[in-house]
Design an enzyme around this catalytic site. Structure first.
Site, PDB file in Angstrom:
ATOM      1  N   HIS A  69       2.399  31.616 -49.263  1.00  0.00           N
ATOM      2  CA  HIS A  69       3.515  31.598 -50.214  1.00  0.00           C
ATOM      3  C   HIS A  69       2.934  31.559 -51.617  1.00  0.00           C
ATOM      4  CE1 HIS A  69       6.261  30.868 -46.924  1.00  0.00           C
ATOM      5  NE2 HIS A  69       5.601  29.779 -46.558  1.00  0.00           N
ATOM      6  N   ASN A  73      11.522  29.588 -36.816  1.00  0.00           N
ATOM      7  CA  ASN A  73      10.405  28.811 -37.332  1.00  0.00           C
ATOM      8  C   ASN A  73       9.112  29.239 -36.652  1.00  0.00           C
ATOM      9  OD1 ASN A  73       8.611  26.569 -37.998  1.00  0.00           O
ATOM     10  ND2 ASN A  73      10.426  25.525 -38.747  1.00  0.00           N
ATOM     11  N   ASP A  93       9.325  23.060 -34.163  1.00  0.00           N
ATOM     12  CA  ASP A  93       8.574  23.663 -35.263  1.00  0.00           C
ATOM     13  C   ASP A  93       7.646  24.736 -34.704  1.00  0.00           C
ATOM     14  OD1 ASP A  93       7.629  22.067 -38.334  1.00  0.00           O
ATOM     15  OD2 ASP A  93       7.136  24.095 -37.698  1.00  0.00           O
ATOM     16  N   ASN A  94       6.348  24.517 -34.660  1.00  0.00           N
ATOM     17  CA  ASN A  94       5.431  25.542 -34.169  1.00  0.00           C
ATOM     18  C   ASN A  94       5.232  25.475 -32.662  1.00  0.00           C
ATOM     19  OD1 ASN A  94       4.712  26.958 -36.588  1.00  0.00           O
ATOM     20  ND2 ASN A  94       3.613  25.111 -37.216  1.00  0.00           N
ATOM     21  N   ASN A 100       7.769  32.135 -42.176  1.00  0.00           N
ATOM     22  CA  ASN A 100       7.345  30.812 -41.734  1.00  0.00           C
ATOM     23  C   ASN A 100       6.070  30.907 -40.905  1.00  0.00           C
ATOM     24  OD1 ASN A 100       7.230  28.384 -39.920  1.00  0.00           O
ATOM     25  ND2 ASN A 100       9.016  27.822 -41.134  1.00  0.00           N
ATOM     26  N   HIS A 116       0.774  28.745 -44.679  1.00  0.00           N
ATOM     27  CA  HIS A 116       1.815  28.227 -43.783  1.00  0.00           C
ATOM     28  C   HIS A 116       1.422  28.557 -42.339  1.00  0.00           C
ATOM     29  CE1 HIS A 116       6.464  27.402 -43.732  1.00  0.00           C
ATOM     30  NE2 HIS A 116       5.864  26.820 -42.725  1.00  0.00           N
ATOM     31  N   GLU A 168      -0.484  22.073 -41.262  1.00  0.00           N
ATOM     32  CA  GLU A 168       0.812  22.562 -40.794  1.00  0.00           C
ATOM     33  C   GLU A 168       0.753  23.352 -39.498  1.00  0.00           C
ATOM     34  OE1 GLU A 168       2.850  25.408 -40.526  1.00  0.00           O
ATOM     35  OE2 GLU A 168       4.741  24.325 -40.501  1.00  0.00           O
TER      36      GLU A 168
END
Lengths: 366, 342
Positions: free
Chosen positions: B132, B205, B250-251, B149, B114, B56
């Site tokens: 998480h 995010n 996203d990232n 996140n 994450h 991720e």
């Protein structure tokens, strides 16, 4: 009092729904952002400032293009057919002299046909201007004398089925398929035809040397057209639906649909790479920007994009974006022609780009 | 009667025409294939039979070692019960070697990792990551009770973290996503307590920082935009700009040499939401951009990698080093590419 309260809440609900709907549309990719994308180092081609709407290249690297399509007659700039040499890309594009042609030249789509050591150029011509007049569009045939930088006029083809022509592909001696960008004859009806772009009113005409016959009707815009290197398959860009379609040519008047592919972009002219058979096309990736330019503000820029589509036996494979620009570097691309490890990108009324394909991944299977 | 019929017909035609117009205006986006050079999957990351999947968030050290989180169960979905959370490493200078799992010592619970952030001090590399917890309830009161996140470490044990969503229940969260409400935020943990430093964000995010630590970059996934902030010494953030990217960002990774942002994204909004709701079996496209930034303002975006999901599902993060690009995904492979034009 009650009425106003109801109206107020109605307003809130409608505004809320409307806002949500607009947000949902925004989320569903209505607002397309064009990110820069280059396949390698690119340079503007010298000598091209009035666009290069269509271009075709010979096996020896010599190419011919139509320029000045959007030039208004008062501006002083002239539509012209020019040549460009891929083996000398730093040399400017040069005007070709027309011999034996007395009419008005406003060239659009073109197609090359070589036979008996001679090369003929067939080009769509709008003597009355682009989308003017009521059916004067014609196809001109020239003999290309490459050593003399001259095009010797041969003949002009006219037909009642020729309405507002766009592009053509020659499949035999004086035999070609030509697309009708608009089919209505009067300017008022043509405006209506443009507004009702959702209706499939456009068509493709086959000309057998003497007369034209509508061979594909009920198309959603007929723009770029080309054929596979073996001339067994015909490719058509139904621009109003952003889709590419292919047909098997069983006989000149019998075209059997084979495949269709949604390109997701308003692609214009189609070029076929003679080695791989892949289709390269110049596109307008943001619909509202090219429409705004053409309908309201001709001076505005529009984004550019080049897409390459794999195709085998009329069946489409994957597609890759080779070039993209938001319009700040290159505006309104209409055509993309590869030659060896380079690419020529032409536009509606702007400059033209010559790029080296150094970033092209040879392993990418389409 | 005739009037009603007429109005109805006009409305239908109007809606139909409007729909066609919207389609014409690029609502039905097509994602093309594009690779910056030869690309292949890194071995050892995606082995679904063993519950190994995903990469991720990826970050890379100057020496070429990339660290990434694998086996994320976003939203603690029971459908992903079999997935193994791991922290892993991959050596960019030995790309033929598979990625290896890192062994955790001193921590016995199963991890569900994450966003990550690497922090080097006195020659030691510290890896901070969002975890998480699967079985426990968050008990740390000083961290805002939302859903973290990603994070970026500013100083030792001081970091910024993004809160993505508020509602816990999976179905309600889906509604929350489609409400497009600006209820995400960025918190700053100063070593003792957390506090909100940026609010009213539409799904915060990915988060990262410029090499000189002056600017903080936040991906507002719910608005498909990147928002930049100027950073004060005490951790406060003040907004500089917001730029619409046209893709669900996203990232964010920052190239330490140029300051360029490397952003992985999900180019078709509804497809990544479907993937999150039904993580097994569905496919989502990928898009990696290089974003040039100057004084906190985005000046240019360049497309580097694009795929409709057949080769890479749901690109979530991307790093660049020495002409090589590593692209991570939440549930799929880790992609290693050479970039011929970078």
């Amino acid at each position: 009092m009650g009425f106003f309260i109801r109206l107020f809440f109605c307003g809130i609900i409608v505004s809320g729904l409307g806002l949500w709907f607009m947000r949902a549309l925004e989320f569903s990719d209505l607002y397309n952002v064009v990110h820069k994308n280059v396949p390698g180092p690119c340079k503007f081609v010298q000598g091209i400032d009035l666009g290069a709407e269509d271009i075709s290249v010979l096996p020896n690297g010599l190419a011919i293009m139509s320029t000045g399509l959007m030039v208004p007659t008062e501006s002083g700039g002239k539509p012209a057919l020019k040549s460009f040499d891929f083996s000398k890309p730093e040399q400017p594009a040069r005007d070709l002299t027309l011999s034996g042609f007395k009419g008005d030249l406003m060239p659009h789509g073109l197609s090359l046909y070589s036979t008996n050591g001679k090369t003929f150029v067939y080009v769509v011509n709008h003597p009355a201007g682009l989308l003017n007049g009521t059916g004067e569009d014609e196809v001109l045939k020239f003999l290309w004398q490459t050593d003399k930088q001259t095009l010797m006029f041969q003949k002009s083809f006219k037909d009642p089925e020729f309405r507002s022509l766009n592009d053509l592909v020659v499949v035999g001696d004086d035999k070609f398929y030509v697309t009708n960008w608009f089919t209505m004859k009067s300017p008022i009806m043509r405006q209506l035809e443009a507004i009702l772009f959702v209706l499939p009113l456009q068509n493709v005409v086959y000309f057998d040397g003497k007369a034209g016959t509508v061979v594909l009707s009920g198309k959603y815009g007929a723009n770029g057209i080309n054929a596979s290197p073996d001339k067994k398959y015909l490719y058509l860009m139904e621009v109003n639906k952003k889709r590419l379609t292919s047909y098997r040519i069983e006989s000149p008047l019998n075209l059997v649909p084979v495949d269709e592919k949604n390109l997701g972009s308003l692609c214009d002219n189609l070029d076929v790479d003679p080695e791989s058979g892949d289709i390269w096309t110049g596109c307008h990736p943001v619909g509202f920007r090219i429409m705004g330019k053409m309908m309201f503000n001709p001076k505005a820029s529009a984004p550019s994009q080049v897409i390459r589509v794999g195709v085998k036996n009329g069946k489409f494979g994957g597609s890759t974006e080779v070039f993209a620009d938001d319009g700040s570097v290159l505006s309104a691309s209409t055509v993309a022609v590869p030659y060896k490890d380079a690419l020529f990108i032409g536009t509606l009324d702007h400059k033209a780009l010559h790029c080296k394909l150094t970033g092209l991944n040879p392993v990418l299977k389409l | 009667m005739l009037k009603a019929f007429g109005v109805g017909l006009l409305c239908t035609l109007g809606i139909w025409y409007f729909n066609e117009l919207i389609k014409f205006l690029d609502i039905n986006k097509v994602v093309y294939s594009q690779q910056p050079g030869p690309c292949r999957a890194v071995e050892g990351v995606y082995v679904p039979e063993q519950g190994y999947q995903g990469s991720e968030d990826v970050e890379v050290l100057p020496n070429g070692i990339a660290i990434f989180s694998s086996g994320l169960n976003y939203m603690r979905n029971p459908a992903l019960k079999h997935v193994q959370g791991r922290m892993m490493m991959f050596d960019l200078s030995n790309p033929d070697e598979p990625a290896k799992a890192l062994r955790l010592t001193g921590f016995t619970r199963k991890i569900n990792p994450h966003g990550i952030s690497l922090f080097t001090v006195d020659g030691a590399v510290y890896v901070y990551f969002i975890h998480h917890a699967m079985d426990e309830v968050d008990s740390d009161e000083s961290v805002e009770k939302f859903r973290l996140n990603d994070l970026v470490v500013a100083q030792e044990d001081q970091f910024y973290a993004t809160n993505d969503y508020v509602l816990r229940h999976r179905f309600l969260r889906t509604l929350e996503y489609f409400s497009f409400l600006p209820i995400g935020n960025v918190v700053y943990y100063d070593g003792h307590k957390g506090r909100k430093v940026a609010e009213s964000l539409r799904r915060a995010n990915g988060i990262n920082m410029s090499p000189d630590k002056k600017y903080v970059y936040v991906a507002e996934a719910g608005a498909k935009r990147i928002t930049t902030f100027r950073r004060s010494a005490n951790g406060d953030l003040s907004k500089v700009s917001s730029t619409f990217m046209g893709t669900l960002v996203d990232n964010i990774n920052v190239d330490p040499e140029t300051g360029n942002l490397w952003v992985a994204s999900h180019p078709i909004g509804y497809k990544i939401y479907l993937k999150v709701a039904f993580p097994v079996g569905s496919v989502a496209p990928s898009l990696v951009l290089r974003v040039n930034v100057s004084e906190g303002v985005i000046t240019e975006t360049t497309q580097i990698y694009s795929d409709d999901g057949r080769n890479l599902i749901g690109s979530g993060s991307a790093v660049f080093q020495n002409g090589k690009v590593l692209i991570g995904t939440p549930t799929h492979i880790l992609m290693y590419c050479e970039c011929l034009t970078c």
